[in-house]
Design an enzyme around this catalytic site. Structure first.
Site, PDB file in Angstrom:
ATOM      1  N   GLU A   1      33.066  38.137  84.402  1.00 65.14           N
ATOM      2  CA  GLU A   1      32.816  38.822  83.133  1.00 65.14           C
ATOM      3  C   GLU A   1      31.485  39.557  83.035  1.00 65.14           C
ATOM      4  O   GLU A   1      31.099  39.982  81.938  1.00 65.14           O
ATOM      5  CB  GLU A   1      32.944  37.834  81.960  1.00 65.14           C
ATOM      6  N   ILE A   2      30.780  39.774  84.134  1.00 64.25           N
ATOM      7  CA  ILE A   2      29.479  40.422  84.016  1.00 64.25           C
ATOM      8  C   ILE A   2      29.625  41.922  83.775  1.00 64.25           C
ATOM      9  O   ILE A   2      28.898  42.505  82.951  1.00 64.25           O
ATOM     10  CB  ILE A   2      28.612  40.139  85.259  1.00 64.25           C
TER      11      ILE A   2
END
Length: 863
Positions: free
Chosen positions: A460-461
């Site tokens: 999810e970065i």
């Protein structure tokens, strides 16, 4: 005995022997797991320690720490993370060993994290990464007799604080429950610093085994077997061998022997002599297998494994060896533009696979407490719930070797994240070099496993960079640096490591890479973490109309059952608004959301006990609905991995199995939704659409489909039956029925929709659905009869009912008791047998089994 039988027996025994006689290597190992003591750095008093272990485990064992799992004790144990710690042991080396071997290699398989190692007072090495093994030649530092080994651990916070002060960036690692967010600067398990389901326990320790290896300069440093070509007739394999000669001169006439074998098959043999030059020697070992037995994912056949044995032999002495298992299969990751957007799926042995599975986090905040039995049970649970994939999430650790061996054996594909999650990370030279070493170590360690399907850079970065407001949180220059560093770390460094060390496997730089649940226009692009359910406050049926490609995360929280809550909360804390429950809820909107969703689906509970029970049902039914919806949308959607499988402490979380191994309703309902063949229905306006969902690889011709209607007392009200072909490995819409015709004069809230698939007299699927929300059902109060039988293996519970018993919950006070089924509907006329396994089940626990149903949460009498 007949002489011919004797001869045949001798031949059989000969064939069962390995092609080359197995001898122990010409080496010696001293296992460094005894005699350790520890204490705070600079203090004279010490205490017994366990290796492998952690400082928190050692403090608990010595009575020096409050139980961090109880109440709000998380706040009381924070002092541990601020101290430095010292571990010491002694071991003996005899003169024969010192004289016989030219080399001695000190090996730590895992040090958490910042350590200085001394042997007999002399410095050996410094460490700065939890995720790699640390090794050093130490022969010159050893003495005959007693040797002293000391490991000085620096507080992970103190170790990286100078780097933080130098950069001045407080990265957006908001799951790090402290300020500033120092976790980002350390290559240490991110979840140790806290998460939205987890406790913060920032510790240190010798968390994996340590040993001293004596040998004579030759060792197999790496061996990698891969398939160059696979079809039904043959498999062409190649094994890349790296042999290190640490002597100053070449070693001549070394035999490299290779055996590839599978039970019941002729082994492949290979042997050749080499002169091994000083330094690294790279050797390629070819092999061909006729009519290979393919490794198949769970549900498609047996996960066949081949044994690989490689030995170095000189003059009849075995110098070094490497033994492991591999599988012959093909895995293709398909991620290509199409008319809808961009697809995302796996093709295994030439067939497209609908990925059914879950997301895995570490099983304990104190990692060495996880036992082989814990791993075995978890994989057995995955297999029995029809899963074929597990995602090792990027905020934990690269798992133990046993984890991947079990995945191989049980046919569970592994999606492997690198250990980065939910925050931007540095991109300086030192950090990138540390990460590259970490990636090289773990890729080489894991790449022989046939279960390993995909490498993913982070969790999810990239989504955070695009959508989480970091651009408003930081100055433009700092945010732009984060974007550049992201590209360097995840698109360059890690991508190149995978290309170099595991070229046949695919790599994606992040998950999800494009799709976002809050932006419908993106949702046909690759994988998605669909948090419209939960964070978006959408009800479960919102997924019915979406066209998602691969759902790699979606979930819903629940409290664990009462027996788990009582392990950390006193009687006065057992209500949703207590300080303990508020502290335990790490998702800031969690308790509020559970109540909001519950109000939509259920009559609100009278007691906290009822609330916990209804919350378990809410989670189970809701996520099972999503799984079935995802399967119904095949081939547009090709994966459904729910969040999350397990817990790392007794938690209010999204887990299907709690910390004490108690299976929640989510486990059982997801298991049923993942079944290889099911009949799925959806109400659309005034019609009922019917689908077959098949992950079987065989075609079923002229199956008999029966859709029935009955009342809550078992009376048959209506039946529709027809024949259809069920295509293999596919979803098919087979009928649209008029609800008005099906219901007649009956009301939706008074009937059960029964579903059945039969073929040649055999029932392949039997299930049922309801046509309205549970709170709308006009349920009678059932009268259950039960019989209990206790055996040495466990308990057998048999149930019958006079009318529909909705959501039967069998509670037994024994932690970790394994029920074959739970949280199920029991229909009149059915006889349900539930087995309860557990070595700790006592006769007293059997007497305290409690059975409850949905109507037990209602006020007053029902019909």
């Amino acid at each position: 005995m007949n002489y011919r039988i004797i001869i045949l027996l001798i031949i059989f025994l000969f064939l069962m022997q390995p092609a080359f006689p197995q001898r122990p290597d010409d080496s010696r190992v001293i296992t460094l797991d005894q005699g350790w003591s520890f204490g705070p750095e600079g203090e004279s008093r010490s205490y017994p320690a366990t290796v492998p272990g952690t400082v928190h485990a050692d403090l608990l064992r010595n009575g020096l720490l409050d139980d961090p799992f109880y109440g709000k004790n998380e706040e009381k144990v924070k002092w541990v993370e601020e101290k430095d710690w010292c571990y010491t042991t002694t071991f003996t080396v005899d003169s024969t060993t010192r004289e016989r071997y030219s080399h001695a290699r000190l090996i730590f398989e895992g040090l958490d994290t910042f350590a200085r190692i001394f042997l007999n007072g002399k410095p050996v090495m410094q460490t700065d990464n939890m995720f790699v093994a640390w090794e050093k030649e130490v022969k010159s530092l050893l003495v005959t007799g007693e040797n002293t080994l000391t490991v000085h651990f620096t507080s992970p916070l103190k170790a990286v604080e100078p780097i933080y002060r130098q950069t001045g960036i407080d990265y957006p690692a908001d799951n790090d429950h402290s300020t500033p967010h120092l976790s980002v600067y350390a290559r240490k398990a991110p979840y140790h610093y806290g998460w939205d389901w987890g406790i913060r326990l920032v510790g240190c320790g010798i968390w994996r085994p340590a040993r001293l290896l004596f040998y004579n300069g030759l060792r197999i440093d790496d061996a990698f077997t891969r398939a160059l070509h696979v079809d039904n007739d043959r498999a062409e394999l190649s094994t890349d061998l790296l042999v290190v000669n640490e002597n100053s001169r070449p070693v001549e006439s070394v035999e490299v022997r290779f055996v590839l074998s599978h039970a019941g098959c002729e082994a492949a043999h290979w042997c050749r002599e080499y002169t091994l030059q000083p330094g690294e020697n790279r050797i390629t070992l070819p092999a061909e297998v006729a009519h290979p037995k393919l490794w198949q994912p769970n549900g498609w056949g047996e996960a066949h494994l081949y044994d690989v044995e490689i030995t170095l032999v000189k003059g009849g002495t075995q110098l070094s060896s490497r033994r492991y298992q591999t599988g012959i299969r093909t895995i293709e990751f398909i991620n290509e533009p199409d008319k809808l957007g961009r697809n995302f799926y796996f093709r295994v042995n030439g067939r497209p696979l609908f990925a059914k599975g879950t997301n895995y986090i570490p099983q304990d905040i104190i990692l060495p407490r996880v036992t082989p039995a814990d791993y075995e049970r978890l994989f057995r649970d995955m297999k029995e719930s029809h899963m074929n994939m597990v995602r090792v999430w990027g905020g934990g650790v690269y798992e133990e070797e046993l984890f991947y061996r079990l995945a191989d054996r049980y046919g569970i594909l592994v999606w492997q994240d690198f250990m980065f999650a939910c925050s931007a990370y540095p991109g300086d030279t030192a950090f990138l070099g540390n990460v590259a070493r970490e990636a090289r170590y773990n890729i080489r360690r894991l790449r022989n496993h046939p279960s390993l399907a995909l490498w993913c850079g982070n969790n999810e970065i990239y989504e955070g960079l695009k959508y989480w407001g970091w651009n408003h949180r930081y100055p433009a220059e700092t945010f732009e640096q984060m974007r550049r560093d992201y590209h360097t770390l995840f698109r360059d460094t890690l991508a190149e490591c995978v290309r170099r060390y595991d070229p046949q496997r695919s790599y994606i730089h992040t998950s999800p890479d494009s799709a976002n649940w809050g932006r419908p226009a993106t949702q046909t692009q690759g994988d998605i973490h669909y948090w419209g359910i939960w964070y978006g406050r959408e009800m479960f049926d919102a997924m019915d109309t979406l066209s998602l490609r691969f759902v790699s995360e979606f979930g819903f929280e629940s409290f664990p059952e009462m027996k788990t809550l009582r392990t950390f909360a006193g009687p006065d804390d057992l209500h949703i608004g207590s300080e303990v429950m508020t502290h335990r809820q790490k998702s800031s909107i969690g308790n509020e959301l559970i109540q909001e969703y519950m109000q939509n689906y259920y009559r609100m509970p009278r007691t906290f006990d009822d609330f916990v029970y209804l919350g378990l049902l809410l989670q189970g039914h809701g996520i099972a609905h999503g799984i079935e919806t995802n399967r119904r949308q095949r081939p547009v959607c090709m994966g459904s991995l729910y969040w999350q499988l397990n817990d790392s402490w007794p938690a209010i979380s999204w887990s299907a199995i709690d910390y004490y191994k108690n299976k929640k309703a989510l486990y059982y309902h997801a298991r049923d939704a993942f079944a290889p063949l099911i009949l799925s229905t959806i109400v659309q306006s005034d019609s009922l659409s019917v689908y077959t969902l098949s992950d079987r690889i065989d075609r079923i011709d002229q199956a008999r489909i029966t859709i029935g209607l009955q009342d809550f007392y078992g009376k048959e009200l209506n039946t529709v039956s027809f024949a259809c072909d069920i295509e293999p490995n596919a979803t098919r819409h087979i009928a649209t029925l008029s609800l008005a015709d099906l219901l007649g004069s009956w009301k939706k809230n008074e009937v059960i929709l029964t579903l059945r698939i039969e073929h040649r007299g055999e029932t392949l699927f039997a299930g049922h659905k309801f046509l309205t929300a549970p709170k709308e059902l006009n349920l009678p109060r059932p009268h259950l009869t039960q019989t209990v039988e206790t055996t040495p293996q466990g308990v057998t519970l048999t149930l019958t009912t006079d009318c529909l018993a909705k959501d039967v919950f069998i509670e037994i006070p024994t932690q970790g008791a394994d029920l074959s089924d739970n949280f199920f509907d029991l229909l009149p006329g059915e006889r349900k047998v539930v087995t309860i396994d557990g070595a700790d089940i006592t006769p007293e626990a059997v007497t305290r089994i409690r059975i409850r149903t949905l109507t037990d949460t209602y006020e007053g009498d029902t019909k």
